[in-house]
Design an enzyme around this catalytic site. Structure first.
Site, PDB file in Angstrom:
ATOM      1  N   GLY A  93       0.777  -1.239   0.000  1.00  0.00           N
ATOM      2  CA  GLY A  93       0.000   0.000   0.000  1.00  0.00           C
ATOM      3  C   GLY A  93       0.805   1.284   0.000  1.00  0.00           C
ATOM      4  N   MET A 135      -3.550  -6.855  -7.340  1.00  0.00           N
ATOM      5  CA  MET A 135      -3.010  -7.955  -8.141  1.00  0.00           C
ATOM      6  C   MET A 135      -4.094  -8.908  -8.634  1.00  0.00           C
ATOM      7  SD  MET A 135      -0.009  -7.119  -8.514  1.00  0.00           S
ATOM      8  CE  MET A 135       1.453  -6.343  -7.856  1.00  0.00           C
ATOM      9  N   ARG A 136      -5.153  -8.328  -9.182  1.00  0.00           N
ATOM     10  CA  ARG A 136      -6.259  -9.157  -9.659  1.00  0.00           C
ATOM     11  C   ARG A 136      -6.787  -8.530 -10.949  1.00  0.00           C
ATOM     12  NH1 ARG A 136      -9.208 -12.889  -7.204  1.00  0.00           N
ATOM     13  NH2 ARG A 136      -8.128 -12.573  -5.244  1.00  0.00           N
ATOM     14  N   ILE A 137      -7.096  -9.385 -11.901  1.00  0.00           N
ATOM     15  CA  ILE A 137      -7.599  -8.866 -13.178  1.00  0.00           C
ATOM     16  C   ILE A 137      -9.107  -8.654 -13.074  1.00  0.00           C
ATOM     17  CG2 ILE A 137      -7.893  -9.389 -15.637  1.00  0.00           C
ATOM     18  CD1 ILE A 137      -5.196 -10.923 -15.415  1.00  0.00           C
ATOM     19  N   HIS A 162       2.078   1.071 -13.097  1.00  0.00           N
ATOM     20  CA  HIS A 162       2.831  -0.145 -13.418  1.00  0.00           C
ATOM     21  C   HIS A 162       4.335   0.155 -13.334  1.00  0.00           C
ATOM     22  CE1 HIS A 162       3.390  -4.138 -15.058  1.00  0.00           C
ATOM     23  NE2 HIS A 162       4.402  -3.621 -15.735  1.00  0.00           N
ATOM     24  N   LEU A 185      -4.593  -6.722 -20.739  1.00  0.00           N
ATOM     25  CA  LEU A 185      -3.708  -6.526 -19.590  1.00  0.00           C
ATOM     26  C   LEU A 185      -2.559  -5.540 -19.865  1.00  0.00           C
ATOM     27  CD1 LEU A 185      -3.098  -7.622 -16.672  1.00  0.00           C
ATOM     28  CD2 LEU A 185      -1.470  -9.156 -17.799  1.00  0.00           C
ATOM     29  N   GLU A 217       6.998   6.245  -8.715  1.00  0.00           N
ATOM     30  CA  GLU A 217       5.551   5.940  -8.679  1.00  0.00           C
ATOM     31  C   GLU A 217       4.822   6.889  -7.730  1.00  0.00           C
ATOM     32  OE1 GLU A 217       5.151   1.163  -9.483  1.00  0.00           O
ATOM     33  OE2 GLU A 217       5.268   1.805  -7.409  1.00  0.00           O
TER      34      GLU A 217
HETATM   35  C1  GAR Z   1       3.820  -1.164  -7.253  1.00  0.00           C
HETATM   36  O1  GAR Z   1       5.181  -1.170  -7.598  1.00  0.00           O
HETATM   37  C2  GAR Z   1       2.960  -1.234  -8.489  1.00  0.00           C
HETATM   38  O2  GAR Z   1       3.511  -0.565  -9.591  1.00  0.00           O
HETATM   39  C3  GAR Z   1       2.909  -2.709  -8.737  1.00  0.00           C
HETATM   40  O3  GAR Z   1       2.762  -3.266  -7.462  1.00  0.00           O
HETATM   41  C4  GAR Z   1       3.452  -2.442  -6.514  1.00  0.00           C
HETATM   42  C5  GAR Z   1       2.527  -2.205  -5.356  1.00  0.00           C
HETATM   43  O4  GAR Z   1       3.203  -1.584  -4.309  1.00  0.00           O
HETATM   44  N1  GAR Z   1       1.835  -3.058  -9.608  1.00  0.00           N
HETATM   45  C6  GAR Z   1       1.931  -3.985 -10.559  1.00  0.00           C
HETATM   46  O5  GAR Z   1       2.924  -4.660 -10.746  1.00  0.00           O
HETATM   47  C7  GAR Z   1       0.676  -4.139 -11.395  1.00  0.00           C
HETATM   48  N2  GAR Z   1       0.903  -5.021 -12.484  1.00  0.00           N
HETATM   49  P1  GAR Z   1       2.408  -0.881  -3.129  1.00  0.00           P
HETATM   50  O6  GAR Z   1       1.410  -1.903  -2.601  1.00  0.00           O
HETATM   51  O7  GAR Z   1       3.451  -0.545  -2.120  1.00  0.00           O
HETATM   52  O8  GAR Z   1       1.706   0.336  -3.672  1.00  0.00           O
END
Ligand code: GAR
Length: 200
Positions: free
Chosen positions: A12, A90-92, A109, A144, A174
């Site tokens: 998060g 992490m779910r489609i 991403h 996706l 990010e």
């Molecule tokens: C982040 O790096 C985000 O870009 C990635 O999961 C992480 C979540 O971190 N998302 C993906 O890979 C989507 N395909 P967080 O829970 O600390 O925000």
């Protein structure tokens, strides 16, 4: 003010960056709910601390994907959600969900899409040993990691980087880029034509 739902599955840190930005009025939106599909997610603790209501929707408690999503949709509709931010979710989502919130679902991403799609973008880029990777914020479509790109920023991979230092660099970008994209959305500055996002 746009009502925002943030979807999380894990740590998060992006939720936190969005919550911090909302608190500082960086964009004209407020997070009215966090949707989480993992009861052990640290993201839930963060929401609690921020005083943001959570909907813990566990897929195993529903017979079908549709039932699971309908539970979420009912909550989003109740709250008149104008923007769904996927932040490490992490779910489609089903095509029906995406269609219902057409052009109102965005995602962050950890790579320069269309390279390194999937759930391990940082590891994959590091192992491929590219010299430049980065971060993408994009609209979510049924395909996706392929929706229209809102913002992208490169991150250099130095020879001294480890997967861990790269991860830290990616996350720092990010946490800055996602709130910027939300700001553009909330100001109504994002227009989509085909694959292209323009208007800002
Ligand atoms: C982040 O790096 C985000 O870009 C990635 O999961 C992480 C979540 O971190 N998302 C993906 O890979 C989507 N395909 P967080 O829970 O600390 O925000």
């Amino acid at each position: 003010m746009i009502n925002i739902a943030v979807f999380c599955s894990g740590y998060g840190s992006n939720f936190q960056a969005i919550a911090d930005a909302a608190r500082e009025n960086f964009f004209k939106g407020r997070i009215t709910i966090m949707v989480c599909d993992n009861k052990d997610a640290f993201a839930l603790e963060r929401a609690k601390k921020e005083g943001i209501p959570t909907l813990l929707a566990l897929r195993e408690n529903f017979k079908t994907r549709e039932d699971f999503e309908n539970k979420i949709i009912r909550e989003l509709d109740n709250q008149e959600i104008g923007l769904v931010c996927l932040a490490g979710f992490m779910r489609i989502l089903t095509p029906e969900f995406i269609e219902r919130y057409k052009d109102r679902v965005i995602n962050v991403h950890p790579s320069l899409l269309p390279s390194f799609k999937g759930t391990s973008g940082i590891k994959d880029a590091f192992e491929y040993a590219v010299k430049i990777t980065g971060v993408t914020v994009h609209f979510v479509t049924q395909e996706l990691d392929s929706g229209p790109i809102i913002l992208q920023e490169p991150v250099k991979i130095e020879s001294t980087d480890t997967e861990k230092t790269l991860e830290e660099k990616i996350h720092a970008v990010e946490h800055r880029l996602y709130p910027e994209a939300i700001k553009l959305f909330c100001e109504g500055k994002l227009k989509i034509k085909g694959k292209k996002v323009y208007g800002y």
